[in-house]
Design an enzyme around this catalytic site. Structure first.
Site, PDB file in Angstrom:
ATOM      1  CB  SER A  75       1.543   2.311   4.066  1.00  0.00           C
ATOM      2  OG  SER A  75       2.724   1.632   4.420  1.00  0.00           O
ATOM      3  CG  ASP A 100       1.441  -1.159   2.183  1.00  0.00           C
ATOM      4  OD1 ASP A 100       0.585  -0.325   1.855  1.00  0.00           O
ATOM      5  OD2 ASP A 100       2.605  -0.850   2.497  1.00  0.00           O
TER       6      ASP A 100
END
Length: 332
Positions: free
Chosen positions: A41, A205
């Site tokens: 991320s 993610d």
């Protein structure tokens, strides 16, 4: 100059704290040079810039100049209707925001360093324990929600996607890794039907499966490591609470809390091992929300300062020779 590999935890908009910790390592009396960097991320974004050759001050400048509110991009004819635009994005497109601005910013920033595909990030290291197919300067963690798999890109392109990593976009992989559930729309990635049974997969993610892949560069061939892998984790060592939770949470907030629990449980178990915690820089950023896209310049400087202080605290006790000998008693 000391050698090391680096692993950066995801943390939404709190990337400035990662940069601060990197600054401590880069400015140490025996400065660290990083061979391979992994991240998830926000950690994937910062790791990507570092692997591309950007110096820490330049990464800090890029973060300081960025207006995170631009990440809240919406599409369609309802985009400018208050509340309806984001709500439509969530209901119809599986995310409040398109994520196109973020993708473009990542792509353009990498391009300034001449990085476009994974071929630009190959690592010439014949003494590595990794096979040649995994000799890259960067690894980003992506969650393949189509099949319930964790992808380590570029390592898994060939075997799990049927794609030649040297032709694949680095920015696409980082954007996929940064697809915070509910906030950004998942990223579609092209695949070979011969491998996946379809021509694409849907990715979110990487933190869903591993927000802090600390062991990714550890050797498994019985030989000693040539240099340490140092991690940067955006929480105090004892912080285990979800700072976004409240007794009045609605269904969306509950879902976010469930995801937060999922994203942290695996890595929290690992970091409780002294072998891992003793080589980790802990930066307590719990006063900041990972999805606060309205960070001020002062907020960014504060996060950077927290990271710098955390890095310096770690370096005050860190001893690679002791760690190699099995002494994990160092207390950052």
């Amino acid at each position: 100059m000391a050698d090391a590999d680096l692993v950066l935890e995801g943390g939404g908009v709190k990337g400035s704290a990662l940069v601060g910790a990197m600054a401590a390592l880069a400015e140490f009396k025996d400065p660290y040079a990083f061979h391979r960097i992994a991240g998830t991320s926000a950690g994937a974004i910062v790791a990507g810039f570092l692997a591309a050759g950007m110096q820490v001050p330049h990464i800090k400048a890029a973060m300081d100049e960025l207006d995170f509110s631009f990440f809240e991009d919406e599409k369609g004819f309802l985009a400018h209707v208050p509340f309806l635009g984001p709500l439509t994005g969530l209901l119809l497109h599986r995310g409040l925001y398109a994520g196109d601005f973020m993708h473009r910013w990542i792509k353009e920033t990498l391009a300034t360093q001449g990085v476009h595909t994974w071929a630009d990030l190959k690592e010439d290291d014949p003494n590595s324990a990794l096979p040649p197919s995994r000799r890259y300067k960067l690894v980003v963690i992506v969650s393949d929600v189509s099949r319930g798999l964790m992808l380590r890109l570029p390592w898994d392109y060939e075997s799990l996607l049927g794609v030649d990593p040297d032709t694949a976009s680095v920015a696409d992989a980082i954007r996929a890794s940064a697809s915070i559930p509910f906030f950004f729309r998942p990223r579609t990635m092209t695949t070979s039907p011969a491998v996946t049974g379809h021509n694409h997969i849907v990715c979110c993610d990487g933190g869903i499966l591993s927000n802090f892949p600390m062991s990714i560069f550890d050797r498994h061939d019985g030989k000693p490591a040539r240099w340490p892998t140092i991690g940067v984790k955006l929480s105090g060592k004892a912080v285990i609470r979800n700072q976004d939770w409240s007794p009045d949470n609605n269904s969306l907030e509950l879902a976010k809390s469930v995801l937060t629990t999922m994203m942290g449980a695996h890595d929290r178990m690992y970091i409780s091992d002294p072998q891992a915690s003793s080589r980790t820089i802990f930066v307590d950023t719990s006063n900041y929300r990972s999805t606060d896209f309205r960070l001020t310049a002062r907020d960014k400087q504060s996060l950077y300062g927290l990271g710098l202080a955390g890095g310096n605290k770690f370096l005050a006790t860190w001893d690679w020779d002791k760690w190699k000998a099995g002494d994990y008693s160092m207390k950052p």
